[in-house]
Write an enzyme that holds these catalytic residues in place. Sequence first.
Site, PDB file in Angstrom:
ATOM      1  N   SER A  23     -62.565 -20.888   9.724  1.00  0.00           N
ATOM      2  CA  SER A  23     -63.454 -20.481  10.796  1.00  0.00           C
ATOM      3  C   SER A  23     -63.969 -21.668  11.615  1.00  0.00           C
ATOM      4  O   SER A  23     -63.189 -22.344  12.284  1.00  0.00           O
ATOM      5  CB  SER A  23     -64.606 -19.662  10.193  1.00  0.00           C
ATOM      6  OG  SER A  23     -65.390 -19.062  11.183  1.00  0.00           O
ATOM      7  N   ASP A  68     -56.097 -31.103  19.221  1.00  0.00           N
ATOM      8  CA  ASP A  68     -55.464 -30.753  20.492  1.00  0.00           C
ATOM      9  C   ASP A  68     -55.879 -31.687  21.626  1.00  0.00           C
ATOM     10  O   ASP A  68     -55.106 -31.909  22.566  1.00  0.00           O
ATOM     11  CB  ASP A  68     -55.815 -29.311  20.874  1.00  0.00           C
ATOM     12  CG  ASP A  68     -54.773 -28.307  20.396  1.00  0.00           C
ATOM     13  OD1 ASP A  68     -53.810 -28.733  19.736  1.00  0.00           O
ATOM     14  OD2 ASP A  68     -54.924 -27.110  20.694  1.00  0.00           O
ATOM     15  N   LYS A  74     -58.621 -18.323   9.321  1.00  0.00           N
ATOM     16  CA  LYS A  74     -59.620 -17.301   9.634  1.00  0.00           C
ATOM     17  C   LYS A  74     -60.013 -17.495  11.105  1.00  0.00           C
ATOM     18  O   LYS A  74     -60.963 -18.183  11.426  1.00  0.00           O
ATOM     19  CB  LYS A  74     -60.827 -17.450   8.699  1.00  0.00           C
ATOM     20  CG  LYS A  74     -61.768 -16.250   8.705  1.00  0.00           C
ATOM     21  CD  LYS A  74     -62.967 -16.547   9.532  1.00  0.00           C
ATOM     22  CE  LYS A  74     -63.905 -15.362   9.595  1.00  0.00           C
ATOM     23  NZ  LYS A  74     -64.945 -15.532  10.621  1.00  0.00           N
TER      24      LYS A  74
END
Length: 485
Positions: free
Chosen positions: A326, A337, A351
Site C-alpha cells: 500500500s 519511477d 496491494k
Amino acid sequence: MFEAGFEDIDAVYIDKPDIGALALAGMQQLSTIDSDVTARRTGNKVELLLKNQIAYSRTVDSDFDPEAWGDLTADVLDEATAESEKIKTAPIEKVHEAMFSGVVSKLDQFSRYSSAENAREARAARDGFGGIGVRISVEDDQVRVVSVQHYTPAERMGLKTDDIITAINGESTKGLGQREVVERLRGAVDSKVDITVKRATRDPFDVTITRAHVVPESINYRREGDVGYFRIYSFNAETAASLKRAVADAEQEIGPRMRGLVIDLRDNPGGLLNQSVAVSNLFLREGRVVSTHGRHPDSHQYFEASGDDIAKGKPIVVMVDGNSASAAEIVAAALQDNRRAVVVGSNTYGKGTVQTVLPLPNQGEITLTWARFHAPSGYTLHHLGVLPSVCTSVYRSAEEVMRDLGRGQLPQVPTGRRNAVKPDDTKGLDSLRKACPAREQDNPVDLEVALRLVSTPDMFASAVRLAEPPQLGLNHDDENTALAQ
C-alpha cells in the site's frame, strides 16, 4: 446503522455493488449467533427462518434502494431478536459485527467493519490520542515501560525504559490488564495524570504528567557508518514530519561526511495515502507521485511533487520485501519511477487499492475500497507490486550482487512489459512477479547492498538505470483508459 452502511457502500465502493446480495449476506450471519436462525431470498421475497420454518417474510420491490434495504435488514433483525433468546441476549455490538462482517465479505479482502472499540484503537494509531507517550507491557502483574517516545510528555518528565508504574492517580496497578492501564494513562489533551514509578536505581517517586496529543512512532533512525538508516514501520499522521526530523538528526550526527540514506520499508503494511505522498515529496522536487482512480468522481486524484529534496540529491536506497504494501509501495514506486532512488529487495505485496474510512452511527467504522492507485509511469500496482531495481531474492551475498552489477549482469527491470500488462491479466502479472519472488523475511543481504550502493556513486547510478521507466506522467486520458481496460 444499516441504512448508513448500505448508502456508503453504494456511493463509494470501487465497483457497483449489489446491495440486496450484501444485505442478505448480513442477515444470514445471524446464524453465527443462533444456529436455528437464518435468512433466504425466494423470488421477490426475503424470509427469516427459525428452525427451517418461516418466521417473517417481506416482499422486495425491484426498485429497492440502499435505504429500503437498510430498513428491511433492520426489520429482519428486530424479528430475529423477538424470536431468538440467543440473539435477544447477545450484545448489540456482537450482532452488528456479525452482520456487517457478512456484508463486507461480499466485497474484497481490504474492505472491513470495525466495532466502536476497534475503530477507536485504529483512529488512535492513525491520528493519535491524548496520552503521555509510553509503550507499556503488563508482565508478572507489573506495568513495565517498554519504550518512551521522543518529543512527548513522558520523555520531558524523565520516564525511562524498564520503569515500573505502580500506581495511576493514586490507585495501584496490580491486577490491571493491558487495556485497563492504557485507558487510565490516556485522557484529554492538557489533562493531568499522577503516576508512581519504581526504578532500580532510586526509591519510588511520584510524577505528574500533562497529557498531550501523541501519535505513535513510525520511524526509527540509526547511523550506519556515514549513512543514515531510517526504518518506516507504518504511515500515520506524523510519519512525514517524523522522517524529516530524523533526517535532520542524521545530518547533525554524521555531518558533511553523510553519503546518503537507506529507507527500510520491509514489513511495512502501509497506512495513510496522504502520508505516503508527503514522504515521497520530501525527496522529490517535481514529477508525479501517484494517481488514484475509482468509480466515485472524487476518487480521481493526481498528486504532484513540489518538495525541496531534504536529502539534497544524495543517493537513496529503498528496501522492500513481500510484506511492503500500500503506502509503502507508493513511496517505493514514486522514488523509483522518478529516478530518485534504487529499490533493493524482493517483489512487494501488490496491494494497489485505496480505502476510505467512513464512520457509522455506533461510532464504529466501515472501511471501503474506493480506488486503485497508479505509479508515476502509469502502471497499476494492484496484484503486481513494485519490481525492485536490484533483486536480492536469488543471491546469497552482497558480494555476488555487487559483482554482477559491476559486470553489467544484473537483469534490467522489464518496465515496458510491466507498463503494458493489463490490470486484469492475472497470468501476466504473476509472470512478472516470478522474476523476483516476494520474500517475507528480512534478508541481511539487502542492507549490505544498500550501504554499498549509497557509498559508491557510479554503482548507484548504474542501479538507477536498471529500472528506467518507459515513460513518465501519462496524461489523464491515458490513465483513465488504462484503468478501464
